[in-house]
Design an enzyme around this catalytic site. Sequence first.
Site, mmCIF file in Angstrom:
data_model
loop_
_atom_site.group_PDB
_atom_site.id
_atom_site.type_symbol
_atom_site.label_atom_id
_atom_site.label_comp_id
_atom_site.label_asym_id
_atom_site.label_seq_id
_atom_site.Cartn_x
_atom_site.Cartn_y
_atom_site.Cartn_z
ATOM 1 N N HIS A 111 0.815 -1.228 0.000
ATOM 2 C CA HIS A 111 0.000 0.000 0.000
ATOM 3 C C HIS A 111 0.844 1.273 0.000
ATOM 4 C CE1 HIS A 111 -3.737 -2.320 1.676
ATOM 5 N NE2 HIS A 111 -3.540 -2.531 0.398
ATOM 6 N N ASP A 211 -8.680 -10.752 17.192
ATOM 7 C CA ASP A 211 -10.058 -10.906 16.715
ATOM 8 C C ASP A 211 -10.120 -11.789 15.472
ATOM 9 O OD1 ASP A 211 -11.223 -9.218 18.645
ATOM 10 O OD2 ASP A 211 -10.565 -7.452 17.520
HETATM 11 P P1 NAD Z 1 -6.972 -2.469 10.111
HETATM 12 O O1 NAD Z 1 -6.855 -1.202 10.865
HETATM 13 O O2 NAD Z 1 -8.118 -2.668 9.223
HETATM 14 O O3 NAD Z 1 -7.018 -3.705 11.116
HETATM 15 C C1 NAD Z 1 -6.111 -3.898 12.144
HETATM 16 C C2 NAD Z 1 -6.194 -5.367 12.562
HETATM 17 O O4 NAD Z 1 -5.211 -5.579 13.561
HETATM 18 C C3 NAD Z 1 -7.533 -5.793 13.169
HETATM 19 O O5 NAD Z 1 -7.897 -7.047 12.612
HETATM 20 C C4 NAD Z 1 -7.228 -5.942 14.659
HETATM 21 O O6 NAD Z 1 -7.985 -6.974 15.268
HETATM 22 C C5 NAD Z 1 -5.773 -6.295 14.634
HETATM 23 N N1 NAD Z 1 -5.016 -5.901 15.804
HETATM 24 C C6 NAD Z 1 -5.179 -4.810 16.603
HETATM 25 N N2 NAD Z 1 -4.222 -4.768 17.550
HETATM 26 C C7 NAD Z 1 -3.427 -5.848 17.339
HETATM 27 C C8 NAD Z 1 -2.248 -6.341 17.967
HETATM 28 N N3 NAD Z 1 -1.695 -5.708 19.004
HETATM 29 N N4 NAD Z 1 -1.680 -7.470 17.471
HETATM 30 C C9 NAD Z 1 -2.234 -8.117 16.406
HETATM 31 N N5 NAD Z 1 -3.342 -7.689 15.776
HETATM 32 C C10 NAD Z 1 -3.925 -6.565 16.228
HETATM 33 O O7 NAD Z 1 -5.614 -2.669 9.352
HETATM 34 P P2 NAD Z 1 -5.271 -3.353 7.971
HETATM 35 O O8 NAD Z 1 -5.917 -4.678 7.873
HETATM 36 O O9 NAD Z 1 -3.808 -3.250 7.859
HETATM 37 O O10 NAD Z 1 -5.959 -2.428 6.860
HETATM 38 C C11 NAD Z 1 -6.075 -1.023 6.956
HETATM 39 C C12 NAD Z 1 -5.360 -0.226 5.874
HETATM 40 O O11 NAD Z 1 -4.956 1.008 6.432
HETATM 41 C C13 NAD Z 1 -4.103 -0.821 5.399
HETATM 42 O O12 NAD Z 1 -4.268 -1.021 4.061
HETATM 43 C C14 NAD Z 1 -2.968 0.184 5.594
HETATM 44 O O13 NAD Z 1 -2.466 0.600 4.349
HETATM 45 C C15 NAD Z 1 -3.599 1.320 6.245
HETATM 46 N N6 NAD Z 1 -3.008 1.645 7.566
HETATM 47 C C16 NAD Z 1 -1.643 1.604 7.788
HETATM 48 C C17 NAD Z 1 -1.102 1.885 9.061
HETATM 49 C C18 NAD Z 1 0.377 1.810 9.289
HETATM 50 O O14 NAD Z 1 1.158 1.910 8.355
HETATM 51 N N7 NAD Z 1 0.854 1.586 10.517
HETATM 52 C C19 NAD Z 1 -1.961 2.241 10.099
HETATM 53 C C20 NAD Z 1 -3.339 2.298 9.843
HETATM 54 C C21 NAD Z 1 -3.837 1.989 8.580
#
Ligand code: NAD
Length: 241
Positions: A111, A211
């Site tokens: 992404h 989850d």
């Molecule tokens: P998401 O926010 O949709 O989901 C996060 C997932 O992580 C959930 O299933 C949740 O249950 C799980 N989770 C939460 N805390 C956790 C932990 N401590 N350990 C393991 N799992 C945990 O994220 P996604 O599926 O990556 O999709 C969202 C989109 O947003 C992505 O495509 C990404 O590009 C973008 N995004 C990126 C960042 C980043 O770069 N750090 C942050 C937010 C969103």
Amino acid sequence: MRTLVITGAGVSAESGIPTFRGKDGYWRNLDPAKLATPEAFANDPKLVWEWYRERRERIRNAQPNPAHQAIVKLAAHADEFLLVTQNVDDLHLRAESEGQRLSREKIVQIHGDIFEARCSRCDWSRQEQEEEEEEGNVPQCPECGELMRPGVVWFGEQLDPRKIGRVENYLARGLCDVVIVAGTTAAFGYIIDWALRARDQDGQLIEVNPDPTPLSGFATHLIREPAGRALPQLVDELLAT
Ligand code: NAD
Ligand code: ZN
């Protein structure tokens, strides 16, 4: 051992980077699922840049956590390894284990990269350092004058075909003994598809997520724990066998 690791925002959650769908995902009462779109940028590019600049700042101040480190350790000891991350942060790149980091050839940031800015019209792009950030400004392309945008894939946009190609090449070269999917809602069809196609018949598909997700039903092992706790233990177990 041939391995594929797929990560999402949950892997960076314990470094203090909010996930999109979690309770901390909202910014100024705005839904990230609406801000991270071409429509939001067309309506208010300044607002979208402000959100990205705040997120960049937060990421710069964050440190990789034990989940990122465990993945580096796995990469160092596996015969073949690829990490496909949906994260746009650089924590996988900055993480160290036994004095080593992941090389760029072993990571596909499917992404994009939050520290990149690219032209919304032509091919021009650059990596932006902290000192270059212009507060309150929408940067313009030095080549064609069009607005620059963050170098990430927004909802409703196509993935970069070169990045898809790197993942497909890895899959074409052989099936995996171990596929780990950690910290992602697996909301995108291609994530599910890659995870399922990568696994060898006798291989393991391990989900690390507190989850359930659409992939849970296909997993051979479910670890319902935070990634920072689960991954170091999992990697040690995999490397011991
Ligand atoms: P998401 O926010 O949709 O989901 C996060 C997932 O992580 C959930 O299933 C949740 O249950 C799980 N989770 C939460 N805390 C956790 C932990 N401590 N350990 C393991 N799992 C945990 O994220 P996604 O599926 O990556 O999709 C969202 C989109 O947003 C992505 O495509 C990404 O590009 C973008 N995004 C990126 C960042 C980043 O770069 N750090 C942050 C937010 C969103
Ligand atoms: Zn341009």
